[in-house]
Each structure stands twice: as C-alpha cells, then as structure tokens.
Design an enzyme around this catalytic site. Structure first.
Site, short mmCIF file in Angstrom:
data_model
loop_
_atom_site.label_atom_id
_atom_site.label_comp_id
_atom_site.label_asym_id
_atom_site.label_seq_id
_atom_site.Cartn_x
_atom_site.Cartn_y
_atom_site.Cartn_z
N THR A 1 -49.50 27.49 16.69
CA THR A 1 -48.33 27.76 17.53
C THR A 1 -47.15 26.86 17.18
OG1 THR A 1 -49.74 28.53 19.32
CG2 THR A 1 -47.57 27.77 19.96
N THR B 1 -54.10 24.97 18.17
CA THR B 1 -54.92 24.24 19.15
C THR B 1 -56.32 24.83 19.33
OG1 THR B 1 -53.96 25.55 20.94
CG2 THR B 1 -52.95 23.39 20.49
N ASP B 2 -56.48 26.14 19.03
CA ASP B 2 -57.76 26.79 19.35
C ASP B 2 -58.95 26.16 18.64
OD1 ASP B 2 -56.43 28.50 21.02
OD2 ASP B 2 -56.47 30.22 19.67
N SER C 1 -55.00 29.29 14.16
CA SER C 1 -56.26 28.56 13.95
C SER C 1 -57.53 29.36 14.23
CB SER C 1 -56.25 27.23 14.70
OG SER C 1 -56.50 27.38 16.06
N1 ASP Z 1 -53.74 30.53 19.11
C1 ASP Z 1 -53.00 29.41 18.60
C2 ASP Z 1 -53.72 28.81 17.41
O1 ASP Z 1 -54.70 28.11 17.61
C3 ASP Z 1 -52.86 28.42 19.67
C4 ASP Z 1 -52.11 27.18 19.29
O2 ASP Z 1 -51.82 26.88 18.18
O3 ASP Z 1 -51.82 26.45 20.24
O4 ASP Z 1 -53.31 29.00 16.30
#
Ligand code: ASP
Length: 333
Positions: free
Chosen positions: A20, A95-96, A62
């Site tokens: 993100t 973050t995932d 991710s």
């Molecule tokens: N869905 C996103 C990812 O992990 C969430 C993020 O980056 O916060 O790429």
C-alpha cells in the site's frame, strides 16, 4: 562539508517491494504504482543525517509474496548487508505478509547492520496517510548503530517491534502492528529513537544456504475440524506440517489420530496454538491432549505463531535438517 559532519552521515539502502505504501487510486480501488516509486521519499521523509539509495526489489501487493520470493529478498538483504556500503537497510513491504518476510530475514540474516521493515496502512490517495511518517521512522531506526542488536525490526506507528514477535492485528487501523504478550522494543519520538527493551535471545537458522521446501502445510484446528486436512497433507507427502491447535496444544480425538498418521508417514508435525499469546506445552493427558500428541511424535513449538512456524519449518526442511535437529531447534522456543 567537514570530515566530522561527513562521518555522521548514515548510508541507508531503501529496498522497496510493493504494498500500500506504493499504491495509488485506480478506477475501482487501490493499485500498485508502476515502476520505481519516487514519491516514497517526497517531503521531509529523509532525516538530516541520512543518505538514501533506493533499490527496487519488486513492486507487488504483499499477498503476492511467496516464501520463494521472501528467500530471494533475504539473499538480497544479505548481499547488501555484507557489501560494506551501507550502515543500515530499510525494506518497504505490504502489511499483509510483512511479518512473514521480516521473520524469515530475522532468522536468516547474520550481518551486523540494522534491517528495518516498514509499510503503510493507508496509501497516498487516502486521508491521513501514514506511509511517509512510518518510512521516516524506519530510516531513523536504521541509522541507529545500536539497532542491529535487536535483530530485524519492524517500525510502524512510531513503534519499534521485533520481527519475531510482531503481527498485524487490525485490518484497517493505522495502529495495527503489535507484539502481543511482549510489546514494542522502543519508540520513535520525532527525531529521537528510544530503545527501551532488548530481546534476550533470537532464534537463528543454522549457517548454510537458505532453501525453502514448499511441501509444508498449515492446518488450523476448529471444533470438529482438521483431521481430514492433516491426512490430506500427509497423503500429499508434505515433509512438514504445522498444526495450530487449541489452547496449550490440544486437539480433538480424530485430529490426534490424523497427527499420528502424518508422523508415521514421515511428516514432521509441529504444534503451535491458535491463541495469540502463550506457549504450547504437553500438560493434558487425555486423548488429543498435549501429552498424547507428543507421544504420537508431534513437536511442540513454544509460542511461535503458526504462519511464522511454517516458514521456519520450510527453511529447516529445505536446509536438510532432520526431525531430531528440528526438535532441538524448537526446544529453544
Ligand atoms: N494489501 C496490502 C498489501 O499487503 C496491504 C498493505 O500494504 O498495507 O500489499
């Protein structure tokens, strides 16, 4: 610039992987920006004493990360850490699955420079974007020469967490990352890094080339559920299997029988808990209780979360450790 000022400049490699923090608004929702993302460092993101070299490793959400890509990332980090050019490394990541990549780096990297993962819960397209602040905090942490003693760290929301303990706890809130049962190691307060705690020990893979065996399963037990999935994993000839059991490490009777079936077929079965705080231990002596599972040949894995334990097991099997060696390693937990 005087020599003295020059000597205080910290060279940081910024390794970008996607997530993100690199996303923008598309016609239907957030999408990954194409190519190298220069916006990452816009504004006041780079602290005064830091010089940043941006290196694009990948540009993927991710959920698209795989253990194979994580391995490649670890090898790249090892190369950067041992090259002698950088004082620290910051990795931006979605973050995932951030906690998985950071954990694998933590158990693999042996070099003595800070490696700090960071991310954003909100993109540049959203109100209250957190990426720039998180990245600035991560750069400050990576510039601190004491930080390598903490192992790989994760910096979000002004908090510094150990990669081995941190987890994403909230789907959407910016205060999502926490280390349940342990808390943060320290804080970023404006331009100051406050290191408050030091992990007493850190699980490390034995030396050797990092290799991940993908035939390692993960089954989360629920009431009346799990035995079929464990047998399926064994029938697929998985080399390893993580069972996320109830509480202290207990399972239903048919799941215990399936564990025995998998062990007998040669699968290394490791037990973690679906509780998010606390250790598994064989204390219950009923059918499916922890003592029963241990007697059936399952290995108990302390308080390691199932998804991290799976990565560890993939590396152990990939690096040709046998059942006894894996059991010895997990006794450290
Ligand atoms: N869905 C996103 C990812 O992990 C969430 C993020 O980056 O916060 O790429």
């Amino acid at each position: 610039m005087s020599d003295q000022t020059e000597s205080t400049v910290r060279e940081i490699a910024l390794v970008t992987t996607g997530g993100t923090i690199e996303m923008t608004a598309g016609s239907r929702g957030l999408v990954i920006a194409d190519g190298i993302n220069h916006n990452l460092l816009d504004g006041d993101v780079i602290p005064a004493n830091v010089r940043v070299t941006q290196i694009q490793f990948s540009s993927i959400p991710s959920p698209h990360m795989t253990p194979g890509i994580m391995r490649e990332l670890c090898l790249r980090l090892e190369e950067l850490a041992s090259g002698g050019k950088y004082d620290g490394i910051v990795v931006t990541h979605g973050t995932d699955t951030l906690e998985e990549s950071a954990f694998l780096a933590d158990i693999y990297l042996k070099k003595q420079i800070p490696v700090v993962f960071t991310a954003a819960m909100r993109s540049h397209a959203e109100m209250g974007v957190d990426g720039p602040r998180n990245l600035r905090g991560a750069l400050l942490v990576a510039a601190n020469p004491e930080v390598h003693k903490l192992g790989v760290t994760v910096v979000l929301g002004d908090e510094i967490h150990a990669a081995g303990r941190v987890t994403k706890t909230y789907t959407s809130n910016v205060s999502s990352f926490a280390s349940p049962g342990y808390g943060p190691l320290g804080f970023v307060d404006q331009d100051r890094i406050l290191l408050q705690r030091m992990p007493l020990w850190r699980l490390l893979l034995p030396p050797g080339e990092l290799s991940m065996n993908s035939n390692v399963g993960l089954v989360r037990i629920a009431s009346g559920f799990g035995a079929r999935e464990i047998r399926f994993s064994a029938d697929c000839e998985d080399k390893g299997l993580v069972v996320e059991a109830f509480g202290r490490g207990n399972v239903p009777v048919d799941v215990a029988a399936a564990v025995e079936y998998a062990v007998d077929k040669g699968t290394v079965v490791c037990i973690s808990s679906r509780c998010f705080i606390g250790r598994v231990l064989g204390v219950y002596d009923y059918s499916g209780g922890g003592i029963d599972l241990e007697q059936k040949g399952a290995i108990f894995a302390g308080d390691m979360q199932g998804h991290k334990l799976r990565l560890l097991l993939m590396a152990c099997v990939g690096m040709k450790m046998n059942r006894r060696e894996i059991s010895e390693l997990l006794k450290e937990l």
